[in-house]
Design a protein around this motif. Sequence first.
Motif, short mmCIF file in Angstrom:
data_model
loop_
_atom_site.label_atom_id
_atom_site.label_comp_id
_atom_site.label_asym_id
_atom_site.label_seq_id
_atom_site.Cartn_x
_atom_site.Cartn_y
_atom_site.Cartn_z
N VAL A 77 0.83 -1.21 0.00
CA VAL A 77 0.00 0.00 0.00
C VAL A 77 0.86 1.26 0.00
CG1 VAL A 77 -1.63 1.37 1.37
CG2 VAL A 77 -2.00 -1.09 1.08
N VAL A 78 1.88 1.28 0.86
CA VAL A 78 2.71 2.49 0.94
C VAL A 78 3.49 2.70 -0.36
CG1 VAL A 78 4.77 1.45 1.98
CG2 VAL A 78 4.28 3.84 2.40
N ALA A 79 3.98 1.63 -0.97
CA ALA A 79 4.71 1.76 -2.23
C ALA A 79 3.81 2.31 -3.33
CB ALA A 79 5.29 0.41 -2.65
N THR A 80 2.57 1.85 -3.36
CA THR A 80 1.64 2.29 -4.40
C THR A 80 1.27 3.76 -4.23
OG1 THR A 80 0.74 0.04 -4.49
CG2 THR A 80 -0.58 1.79 -5.49
N ILE A 81 0.95 4.16 -3.02
CA ILE A 81 0.58 5.56 -2.76
C ILE A 81 1.78 6.48 -3.02
CG2 ILE A 81 -0.09 7.20 -0.97
CD1 ILE A 81 -1.74 4.97 0.29
N TRP A 82 2.93 6.11 -2.49
CA TRP A 82 4.15 6.89 -2.60
C TRP A 82 4.50 7.15 -4.06
CZ3 TRP A 82 8.47 6.18 1.44
CH2 TRP A 82 9.62 6.86 1.09
N THR A 83 4.63 6.07 -4.83
CA THR A 83 5.05 6.22 -6.22
C THR A 83 3.97 6.84 -7.09
OG1 THR A 83 4.38 3.93 -6.70
CG2 THR A 83 6.67 4.29 -6.05
N GLY A 84 2.72 6.51 -6.79
CA GLY A 84 1.63 7.10 -7.57
C GLY A 84 1.53 8.60 -7.37
N ALA A 85 1.64 9.05 -6.12
CA ALA A 85 1.57 10.48 -5.84
C ALA A 85 2.73 11.23 -6.49
CB ALA A 85 1.56 10.71 -4.33
N ALA A 110 9.70 4.75 -13.67
CA ALA A 110 9.48 4.14 -12.37
C ALA A 110 8.16 4.59 -11.76
CB ALA A 110 10.64 4.47 -11.42
N TYR A 111 7.89 5.89 -11.81
CA TYR A 111 6.69 6.41 -11.16
C TYR A 111 5.44 6.27 -12.01
CZ TYR A 111 9.79 7.91 -7.51
OH TYR A 111 10.71 7.92 -6.48
N SER A 112 5.56 5.60 -13.15
CA SER A 112 4.39 5.17 -13.91
C SER A 112 4.13 3.69 -13.69
CB SER A 112 4.60 5.43 -15.41
OG SER A 112 4.79 6.80 -15.68
N VAL A 113 5.22 2.89 -13.74
CA VAL A 113 5.08 1.44 -13.64
C VAL A 113 4.86 0.98 -12.19
CG1 VAL A 113 6.30 -0.76 -13.97
CG2 VAL A 113 6.44 1.03 -15.71
N GLY A 119 -0.83 -1.43 -7.51
CA GLY A 119 -2.28 -1.59 -7.48
C GLY A 119 -2.69 -3.02 -7.84
N TYR A 120 -2.01 -3.60 -8.81
CA TYR A 120 -2.29 -4.99 -9.19
C TYR A 120 -2.03 -5.95 -8.03
CZ TYR A 120 -1.25 -9.59 -11.22
OH TYR A 120 -1.20 -10.93 -11.47
N PHE A 121 -0.92 -5.76 -7.33
CA PHE A 121 -0.60 -6.65 -6.22
C PHE A 121 -1.54 -6.44 -5.04
CE2 PHE A 121 3.69 -6.75 -8.31
CZ PHE A 121 3.64 -8.10 -8.64
#
Length: 269
Positions: A77-85, A110-113, A119-121
Motif C-alpha cells: 500500500v505504501v509503495a503504491t501511494i508513494w510512487t503514484g503520488a 518508475a513512477y508510472s510502472v 495496485g495490481y498486487f
Amino acid sequence: MNRISIAHRIYFFAVCSFGLFVGGMGYFKPELISRAVPLTLPPLHARTIASLYLAGGTMMLLAGLAQEARQVRLPTVVATIWTGALGIVSLFYLDQFDTGLRSTWFWFFAYSVYPVAGGYFILRLRKRTTSGERTLLPPVNRVLLGVLGAFALAVSLLLLFLPGIMVDAWPWKLNLMLAQIYGGPLLGLAVIALLMTTADKDECFISAVGITMFPVLAFAGSLMHLNLFAPWAVSSVVWFGGLGIASLAGVFVLTGVAAREVNSRKGCP
C-alpha cells in the motif's frame, strides 16, 4: 499459509533498489544526489528526501524477504501511494525536468510502472488473504499510531494541495515543487500508520520500521544543518519537536512490535 509470489518479490526488490540508491546517495553524499534523481537539491533537502527513501527502501527490502502474503499488505500500500503520488506531482512540473538525462526517463518510467504494479498486487492480496480474526496492537500503540498518522496525513495533504501555505511555514527555504514531492512519500507513511491501528499485529513489523526510520534519520540530518534554522522560531521548534516526538513514538511502537514478533516465532502468545 499464503506465500508471496515471485513477481511480487521482484516488485519489492525493484522498488527497494531505487529507494536505497537514492536514499544512500542523498544522505551520505548529498552533493551527488543529482546523479540519482533528475533534481538539483541543496544538502538539507537532499538528506530529508533521502530519509524518506531510506525508510521506504528498507521497508521494500524487508517485504521482499518476507514469507507470508499478509506481512506485505501494508508495504504494498505504501509503495503504491508513494510512487503514484510522485508520478502525478511530476506531471505538473514537466518543464523542470531535463529530458536529456537518463535519470529523468527512469524517474517517469518508475513512477508510472511502480504504482500500476502496486495496485495490481493490492488486488491480488485482497483475493488471497482472508479476513479472519485479528490480534490488534495494544491500545497505547494504536493511539500513538493514530496521532502520528493523523498529523502526518494533515501535513501531507497540505503539502500536496496547498503547497503555498507550507512554503511559507517551512523552517528553511522551500519551493512549490519540493513541497509536493515531500507530500507523496509522507502521505504513504501516514496511511500505513493509520492502517496499523486496525491491522493484525503480525502485519505491522515492516511498517513500524519505516515509520520509525524516517523521523530518526530526518532529525539526525537536520542537526547537520542547524545553521539553516532560525533559533527558537516557531517553525524550527515544530520541526525538531515533531520529529523528536515521532522518533520516540516510532521506537516505542517498533520495540513492542518486534518483541511480539519474536514471541510469536517462539510460539508464545
